[in-house]
Design a protein around this motif. Sequence first.
Motif, PDB file in Angstrom:
ATOM      1  N   GLY A  84       1.162  -1.556   0.303  1.00  0.00           N
ATOM      2  CA  GLY A  84      -0.057   0.168   0.047  1.00  0.00           C
ATOM      3  C   GLY A  84       1.050   1.607  -0.215  1.00  0.00           C
ATOM      4  O   GLY A  84       0.259   2.648  -0.085  1.00  0.00           O
ATOM      5  N   ARG A 307      -1.035   8.893   2.240  1.00  0.00           N
ATOM      6  CA  ARG A 307      -1.165   8.741   0.434  1.00  0.00           C
ATOM      7  C   ARG A 307       0.073   8.770  -0.039  1.00  0.00           C
ATOM      8  O   ARG A 307       0.162   8.575  -1.186  1.00  0.00           O
ATOM      9  CB  ARG A 307      -2.489   9.102   0.153  1.00  0.00           C
ATOM     10  N   THR A 336      -0.867   0.128 -12.453  1.00  0.00           N
ATOM     11  CA  THR A 336      -1.664   0.073 -10.975  1.00  0.00           C
ATOM     12  C   THR A 336      -0.840   1.169 -10.782  1.00  0.00           C
ATOM     13  O   THR A 336      -1.687   1.016 -10.037  1.00  0.00           O
ATOM     14  CB  THR A 336      -0.628  -1.490 -10.629  1.00  0.00           C
ATOM     15  N   LYS A 337      -0.191   2.033 -11.135  1.00  0.00           N
ATOM     16  CA  LYS A 337       0.555   2.723 -10.487  1.00  0.00           C
ATOM     17  C   LYS A 337      -0.459   4.047 -10.247  1.00  0.00           C
ATOM     18  O   LYS A 337      -0.927   4.601  -9.627  1.00  0.00           O
ATOM     19  CB  LYS A 337       1.712   2.947 -10.493  1.00  0.00           C
ATOM     20  N   ARG A 340      -3.965   3.211  -9.212  1.00  0.00           N
ATOM     21  CA  ARG A 340      -4.083   3.580  -7.733  1.00  0.00           C
ATOM     22  C   ARG A 340      -4.127   5.777  -7.197  1.00  0.00           C
ATOM     23  O   ARG A 340      -4.707   5.673  -6.533  1.00  0.00           O
ATOM     24  CB  ARG A 340      -2.688   2.738  -7.162  1.00  0.00           C
ATOM     25  N   ARG A 343      -7.345   5.839  -7.848  1.00  0.00           N
ATOM     26  CA  ARG A 343      -8.649   5.952  -7.162  1.00  0.00           C
ATOM     27  C   ARG A 343      -8.624   6.984  -5.823  1.00  0.00           C
ATOM     28  O   ARG A 343      -9.663   6.671  -4.878  1.00  0.00           O
ATOM     29  CB  ARG A 343      -8.134   4.086  -5.937  1.00  0.00           C
ATOM     30  N   HIS A 344      -7.157   6.617  -5.596  1.00  0.00           N
ATOM     31  CA  HIS A 344      -6.717   8.139  -4.197  1.00  0.00           C
ATOM     32  C   HIS A 344      -8.048   9.167  -4.819  1.00  0.00           C
ATOM     33  O   HIS A 344      -8.321   9.225  -3.494  1.00  0.00           O
ATOM     34  CB  HIS A 344      -5.233   8.413  -3.548  1.00  0.00           C
TER      35      HIS A 344
END
Length: 431
Positions: A84, A307, A336-337, A340, A343-344
């Motif tokens: 994470g 985050r 995928t980075k 993410r 998503r943040h």
Amino acid sequence: MGEIFIVGGGVVGLCAGVRLAEAGASVTLVDKAPDAPSGSAPCTFGTPQAPSWGNAGHIAVEQTAPLASGAMIRSAPKRLFSLGGALGLPLNAISAWAPFAARLVRAATPARFATGHNALKGLLADALPAWKDMATTIEAPNLVRDEGHIVVWESPESAARGYAAWMGEDIGTATLDHLDAKSLMDAQALVRGGVTLADGIRFSHTGQITDLARLQASLRAHFERLGGTIITGTATLARNDNRAQVRLDSGETLKPETILVTAGVGAGRIMEALGHRVPIIAERGYHIRASAEDWPADMPPLVFEDRSMIVTRYTDCVQAASFVEFGRPDTPADPTKWERLERHIAALGLPFGKRLQRWIGARPTLPDYLPAIGRSSLADNLVYAFGHQHLGLTLAPVTAGLVTDIISGASPRLDLAPLAVERFGFRKETA
């Protein structure tokens, strides 16, 4: 100062070109061709893969402690992307980052950390005044904002830990204080996803570049007004006895009085061809941009520390930036980075809109997290300035002043011995 040839047209190279041309030198700079801006993008990053024109825009005078430290090494496992965190160590690049990591550990001893800390603090001390001076020089003073930046946390526990950590840091010429109630409310107003901000701090005496694409254009234009020449292409160096010469991809060979290498992550290949050992790595960052209609123009850079994400409002867009991925500059991006990061943005409910632009850039990082600035011991006419890691934008005008001193024969205001590329030794055939 005669004829000077600069290899690398990022922010360090262009700032150096401006200062050298001001000092009366005849300066030619070689730079890769920038891609044309995309008409479908909400805003443009400038040259893709070049961190000079796609970074977080933060003039980070508070970051005086090199990341090559015992504290960073101890915290690395819990920072892994797989858990994470923001630290990416991709298996397909292990041959690049494993040797780099070993050198970083050796550079993180207390004695080497102290030396690096003193050197970095000295470099950063004049960074914001140097940027204000440079912006005035290139006739674009509003490119620099001197309104600090904000760090926020999402829980009382992380706020307590984060505040204590920052209070224990040497932040150089910056200052910090608890975020006032109005500023916390202003930040909370941007967080529309049901997340409550627990607390924050505000840094003063840090700064921001307001428009990276305009910065690039303004530096290039002023350099050319001063008589500088920009050519498109790439260059390699060769050594003839104790002199370096330039070979362009056109096949032309040049023998200028002085060569300055400011080629970022590409400087390793260039310098190693002359015999230096340069253990540089591409420390890649992932960014997302969108139009900025709903983001306040007066909001300074906003760090969501839980985050590991910084959000910056530029003139025409807003950007979120995160991740530290060690590898090679030409390795395919890891989607995928970006996912993410998106998503943040969604979890916080930040007003980014639906049209997102993805970008990746390669920070040029050396194992001790110090730049390499100095004159080569292998070629009398070779000067170098590269490896600024996260601080290339921050330190560009300061570095420009230092290389101008080196080339002109003046005494630099700082001891540059800790920044000599020779600290990494030489290639075996040269030693």
